[in-house]
Design a protein around this motif. Structure first.
Motif, short mmCIF file in Angstrom:
data_model
loop_
_atom_site.label_atom_id
_atom_site.label_comp_id
_atom_site.label_asym_id
_atom_site.label_seq_id
_atom_site.Cartn_x
_atom_site.Cartn_y
_atom_site.Cartn_z
N ALA A 1 0.82 -1.22 0.00
CA ALA A 1 0.00 0.00 0.00
C ALA A 1 0.85 1.26 0.00
O ALA A 1 0.35 2.35 -0.30
CB ALA A 1 -0.93 0.00 1.22
N GLU A 2 2.12 1.13 0.37
CA GLU A 2 3.00 2.31 0.40
C GLU A 2 3.94 2.29 -0.81
O GLU A 2 3.77 3.05 -1.75
CB GLU A 2 3.82 2.33 1.69
N ILE A 3 4.94 1.41 -0.76
CA ILE A 3 5.90 1.38 -1.87
C ILE A 3 5.21 0.93 -3.16
O ILE A 3 5.51 1.44 -4.25
CB ILE A 3 7.08 0.44 -1.54
N CYS B 1 4.76 -5.29 5.56
CA CYS B 1 5.43 -4.19 6.26
C CYS B 1 5.98 -4.74 7.57
O CYS B 1 5.22 -5.17 8.43
CB CYS B 1 4.41 -3.08 6.53
N ASP B 2 7.29 -4.73 7.70
CA ASP B 2 7.91 -5.31 8.91
C ASP B 2 9.15 -4.52 9.30
O ASP B 2 10.26 -5.05 9.34
CB ASP B 2 8.25 -6.79 8.67
N PRO B 3 8.98 -3.21 9.56
CA PRO B 3 10.17 -2.39 9.84
C PRO B 3 10.94 -2.85 11.07
O PRO B 3 10.36 -3.01 12.14
CB PRO B 3 9.59 -0.98 10.03
N VAL B 4 12.23 -3.04 10.89
CA VAL B 4 13.08 -3.54 11.98
C VAL B 4 13.12 -2.51 13.12
O VAL B 4 13.36 -1.32 12.88
CB VAL B 4 14.50 -3.82 11.45
N TYR C 1 11.58 1.13 13.13
CA TYR C 1 12.16 2.32 12.48
C TYR C 1 11.99 2.22 10.97
O TYR C 1 12.18 1.15 10.40
CB TYR C 1 13.65 2.45 12.84
N VAL C 2 11.64 3.34 10.35
CA VAL C 2 11.39 3.34 8.90
C VAL C 2 12.74 3.40 8.17
O VAL C 2 13.10 4.41 7.56
CB VAL C 2 10.45 4.50 8.51
N GLN C 3 13.50 2.33 8.30
CA GLN C 3 14.85 2.29 7.71
C GLN C 3 15.09 0.97 6.99
O GLN C 3 15.44 0.94 5.81
CB GLN C 3 15.89 2.49 8.82
S1 SF4 Z 1 7.24 1.26 7.21
FE1 SF4 Z 1 8.74 0.48 5.71
S2 SF4 Z 1 8.13 -1.64 5.34
FE2 SF4 Z 1 6.40 -0.59 6.29
S3 SF4 Z 1 5.19 0.15 4.57
FE3 SF4 Z 1 6.51 1.83 5.16
S4 SF4 Z 1 8.24 1.58 3.79
FE4 SF4 Z 1 7.18 -0.37 3.77
#
Ligand code: SF4
Length: 547
Positions: A433-435, A473-476, A479-481
């Motif tokens: 839904a984002e990228i 979506c599984d940000p480590v 953090y949005v990195q």
């Molecule tokens: S937080 Fe990161 S993994 Fe999650 S949707 Fe945004 S860009 Fe994708």
């Protein structure tokens, strides 16, 4: 299928457990699939294939639930409330406008940073309007974060954004250094002036509350003005994705009807083709009629966004290769390194892809730093569109500005449709839904900037979205990195690939239409396990161990 045909019947199997079978689809029942008889009216090959799959699943799991049941049981996230405007909107024509969609604000997340700041700013405005005698009693302000906002808010700077909004700061104008100072000196106490009363507020007033519950939206928060234990004013809010916000009892602002009403890509393209104008011109006419703006005003806003996007890329590229991004991952900036190598003549054949990746990394790293970015459609995906905008403009192809403006309008149309029928919120639909949406928009931008016909614009957008379906979506560490920053580079490259394919095939031979892919996006979002929806409970967030 009629309602009667679709009716479910309940019966018992030999173990005495009740199960349901769908009269309309005899293969829906796992019990029938495990039996050796081919049900009446079912193709034998299909039956055997699906039997094999289900039998294996039963053997592995010891569970005879249907796939749909398994999905429903495994997903802890309740469905979105039908009251939300973001859900209701799907029924009418698209009424979103560019100034609502492309928002400037601090990173790293449109839903977890910009949305919460807009929410507390909205509450602050409401509180200022309370009668003076009520304000006189006020003693405290309290923000409670729920669901995904609570699960991953710490890594998204949600508490700092929420506090800034209470202090009357807005996303487009807040100084990122102020947000940094909240991170570096978390014990600071500020005074909020409400009427003649000054109330002390600090990060302690922003509470990370329940992560699971029966919320109207996974990004729910409440804001209260208190007089001791008494509540003077309370509002429940939802950050519904892309920096858009709603609240309990929300009614959308009244808007003028669009000149060319559309709610699907099919209708959007029909307006363009029937009137012999581009998709960009349809979008421009609608912007003017819905918002009551002149052409110059619409373009002035788009130019502002194009310049802001270019600024995020340039600012990201200017950061030292040794720069370490904030947070526990200790991730080093890599945009400048990738750019330097791309410009090295020894690697000339890799230049295009290297430069595009570097631009996306640069803008995305700016997002990770909490600097100002543009939601296109979100903060996490804030590297994708700027990479193409800058690459087509001053950072590379140097196309005339009008081509890029047109591209921005067509891209907005793609983003609006994804918001309209699916979602821009990772807490609701994962990273697709984002990228995925950002890449789809960027593909439409490139195709439009190169004067592609409307079908090619659609095909490029479709292709880019299609190849992100299911992305979680599984940000480590929340953090949005990781994986977000590199994901922006991949999203930008995929957008270009989608354009390259769409502009080289015979457009009418493209077999998947954009609207079908948006439906798939929506359905995949519904079926996705909540662990993969910006909760940092699974995937890379679990497998990557930080030392
Ligand atoms: S937080 Fe990161 S993994 Fe999650 S949707 Fe945004 S860009 Fe994708």
């Amino acid at each position: 299928m009629s309602e009667t045909e679709n009716k479910k019947v309940y019966e018992s199997d030999s173990s005495g457990r009740s199960h349901e079978s769908n009269v309309g689809d005899p293969l829906d029942s796992t019990i029938e699939l495990i039996s050796r008889e081919v049900p009446q009216g079912v193709d034998r090959r299909t039956f055997l294939m699906r039997s094999a799959v289900v039998t294996s699943a039963v053997m592995i799991t010891g569970n005879s639930m249907s796939a749909q049941e398994m999905t429903q049981r495994s997903s802890a996230a309740p469905p979105l409330s039908p009251d939300l405007d973001v859900v209701k909107q799907e029924k009418g024509p698209v009424l979103t406008t560019v100034d609502e969609f492309y928002k400037v604000g601090p990173g790293p997340s449109s839903s977890h940073t910009i949305g919460p700041m807009r929410i507390t700013y909205d509450f602050y405005q409401r509180a200022t309007k309370l009668p003076a005698d009520k304000l006189e009693k006020a003693t405290a302000l309290r923000v409670n974060l729920f669901g995904s906002l609570s699960a991953t808010g710490k890594g998204h700077g949600t508490e700092r954004a929420a506090l800034a909004g209470l202090l009357g700061k807005e996303p487009a104008t807040v100084d990122p250094l102020f947000l940094d100072s909240l991170r570096d000196k978390p014990d600071q106490v500020f005074q909020v002036k409400l009427g003649s009363k000054s109330i002390d507020v600090s990060l302690k007033d922003i509470i990370y509350d329940a992560t699971k519950g029966d919320f109207k939206h996974p990004n729910t928060m409440t804001v209260k003005l208190l007089a001791g234990n008494d509540v003077l004013l309370e509002q429940e809010y939802y950050s519904v994705g892309g920096g858009f916000i709603e609240w309990k009892g929300y009614t959308p602002p009244k808007k003028n009807p669009p000149k060319y009403p559309f709610s699907t890509m099919k209708e959007l393209r029909a307006h363009a083709d029937n009137n012999k104008i581009t998709i960009a011109k349809v979008m421009l006419a609608n912007e003017m009629s819905i918002a009551g703006r002149s052409e110059e005003e619409v373009y002035a806003f788009i130019d502002k966004i194009i310049n802001a996007m270019a600024a995020t890329v340039k600012s990201g590229l200017s950061m030292s290769e040794d720069d370490v991004l904030p947070g526990p991952i200790k991730l080093h900036s890599k945009a400048a390194t990738v750019y330097k190598r791309a410009m090295d003549d020894s690697y000339q054949s890799d230049r295009g892809i290297g430069v595009l990746s570097a631009y996306a990394l640069a803008a995305s790293e700016e997002n990770a730093r909490g600097h100002l970015v543009i939601t296109a459609p979100t903060g996490g995906s804030a590297g994708v569109m700027p990479a193409l905008v800058y690459g087509l403009g001053e950072g590379g192809r140097k196309l005339p500005p009008q081509k890029i403006r047109d591209g921005m309008l067509a891209a907005a149309g793609v983003g609006y449709l994804c918001k309209h029928h699916a979602t821009l919120s990772a807490a609701e639909g994962g990273c697709q839904a984002e990228i995925g949406v950002a890449s789809s928009m960027a593909a439409a931008l490139v195709a439009t900037a190169y004067d592609a016909e409307s079908r090619v614009v659609e095909n490029a957008a479709e292709s880019a979205l299609e190849h992100h379906l299911g992305m979680t979506c599984d940000p480590v560490a929340g953090y949005v990195q990781v994986p977000c920053i590199e994901r922006c580079a991949f999203g930008a490259v995929k957008a270009w690939t989608a354009y390259a394919i769409a502009s080289n095939e015979i457009a009418s031979r493209h077999r998947v239409d954009f609207d079908a892919t948006v439906q798939a996006l929506a359905q995949t979002a519904k079926d996705m396990n909540s662990k993969y929806k910006e909760t940092s409970e699974a995937g890379l967030a679990l497998s990557v161990v930080l030392c």
